[in-house]
Motif scaffolding. Structure first.
Motif, mmCIF file in Angstrom:
data_model
loop_
_atom_site.group_PDB
_atom_site.id
_atom_site.type_symbol
_atom_site.label_atom_id
_atom_site.label_comp_id
_atom_site.label_asym_id
_atom_site.label_seq_id
_atom_site.Cartn_x
_atom_site.Cartn_y
_atom_site.Cartn_z
ATOM 1 N N SER A 42 0.771 -1.026 -0.141
ATOM 2 C CA SER A 42 0.022 -0.023 0.142
ATOM 3 C C SER A 42 0.931 1.281 0.060
ATOM 4 O O SER A 42 1.972 1.132 0.565
ATOM 5 N N CYS A 43 0.295 2.411 -0.427
ATOM 6 C CA CYS A 43 0.948 3.520 -0.486
ATOM 7 C C CYS A 43 0.772 4.214 0.798
ATOM 8 O O CYS A 43 -0.230 4.463 1.388
ATOM 9 N N LEU A 44 1.872 4.694 1.410
ATOM 10 C CA LEU A 44 1.828 5.492 2.864
ATOM 11 C C LEU A 44 2.077 6.731 2.856
ATOM 12 O O LEU A 44 1.899 7.620 3.784
ATOM 13 N N PHE A 45 2.877 7.089 1.808
ATOM 14 C CA PHE A 45 3.156 8.641 1.949
ATOM 15 C C PHE A 45 3.857 9.147 0.452
ATOM 16 O O PHE A 45 4.389 8.475 -0.354
ATOM 17 N N GLN A 46 2.993 10.027 0.044
ATOM 18 C CA GLN A 46 3.465 11.062 -1.266
ATOM 19 C C GLN A 46 3.235 12.343 -0.950
ATOM 20 O O GLN A 46 3.159 12.977 0.068
ATOM 21 N N ARG A 47 3.209 13.283 -2.285
ATOM 22 C CA ARG A 47 3.027 14.715 -2.023
ATOM 23 C C ARG A 47 1.807 15.382 -1.285
ATOM 24 O O ARG A 47 2.212 16.203 -0.200
ATOM 25 N N GLU A 48 0.522 14.559 -1.285
ATOM 26 C CA GLU A 48 -0.236 15.125 -0.426
ATOM 27 C C GLU A 48 -0.023 15.039 1.068
ATOM 28 O O GLU A 48 -0.478 15.641 1.708
ATOM 29 N N GLU A 49 0.509 13.850 1.613
ATOM 30 C CA GLU A 49 0.739 13.693 2.969
ATOM 31 C C GLU A 49 1.720 14.525 3.329
ATOM 32 O O GLU A 49 1.928 15.075 4.417
ATOM 33 N N ALA A 50 2.905 14.777 2.218
ATOM 34 C CA ALA A 50 3.971 15.619 2.891
ATOM 35 C C ALA A 50 3.730 16.980 2.936
ATOM 36 O O ALA A 50 4.430 17.664 3.577
#
Length: 226
Positions: A42-50
């Motif tokens: 699963s994806c846990l971190f990308q631009r939106e979370e950052a």
């Protein structure tokens, strides 16, 4: 994905990130820490979370991939518990968007804190700053090793080394797609597929949808191992 909103500044956290011992209680409370759990792949971190958070890995392992203009992914580093994503810090301090995506290799548990608090910790606490830049140095060295390997080792060797390092006699199966393997070793999916077909014809591996199983490890290791 699940979320546990209970503050986690406990002994388990401090064993993984001893540098957090220096964070003052008021700074910890202001960061609004929460633990999130993620399933494999699963994806846990990308631009939106950052935009809003800093992230510290507590359990499991993750891949950090750069996204190309054509949407392709290239794995540029890994992250293990106790390490801090240097890209996250550098992009935050420079005011730029986070240029990657973090995906779970295993089941993952991660601590999320306020981005502003996270960046302030890096600047104010020497122990945290040393952890960040230690990870950055190791990442640069690893990327240099990867580049050298791509220049000096054949695709067969790089793929075989990946398969051997990710499996064992007790656990001979690697659950990864051809696309994921290609992004790991820096080549195209079609090339990985052709190479795996050749390995399979030789009787070294069995491949299927989303997995590769080594069935003749001794000979495979003798040909491609360290």
């Amino acid at each position: 994905m699940g979320t546990d909103m209970t503050p986690v500044r406990d002994m388990r956290l401090l064993e993984v990130y001893p540098c957090l011992r220096d964070v003052r209680p008021e700074d910890w409370a202001e960061a609004k820490p929460e633990v999130r759990t993620f399933s494999i792949k699963s994806c846990l971190f990308q631009r939106e979370e950052a935009t809003f958070y800093g992230m510290l890995l507590l359990k499991g392992s993750v891949r950090i991939s750069q996204i190309g203009q054509d949407g392709s992914k290239q794995v540029i580093s890994k992250l293990n518990p106790g390490e801090i994503c240097a890209l996250l810090v550098l992009s935050g301090l420079s005011g730029r968007d986070y240029p990657a995506v973090i995906e779970a290799e295993t089941e993952v548990e991660a601590l999320f804190v306020s981005k502003l608090s996270f960046l302030r910790w890096v600047q104010e606490y020497e122990s945290i700053r040393k952890t960040v830049f230690g990870t950055l140095l190791e990442g640069i060295m690893h990327m240099g090793e990867q580049l050298q390997a791509r220049q000096t080792k054949s695709l067969d060797v790089r793929l075989a080394e990946k398969l051997l390092s990710s499996t064992s006699e007790q656990q001979p199966m690697l659950r990864m797609t051809h696309y994921e393997l290609a992004s790991e070793i820096g080549t195209a999916r079609e090339v990985v597929s052709r190479t795996l077909q050749r390995f399979q014809r030789k009787g070294w591996v069995v491949t299927g949808r989303g997995f590769v199983r080594i069935i003749c490890r001794t000979e495979f290791d003798e040909l491609f191992g360290d």
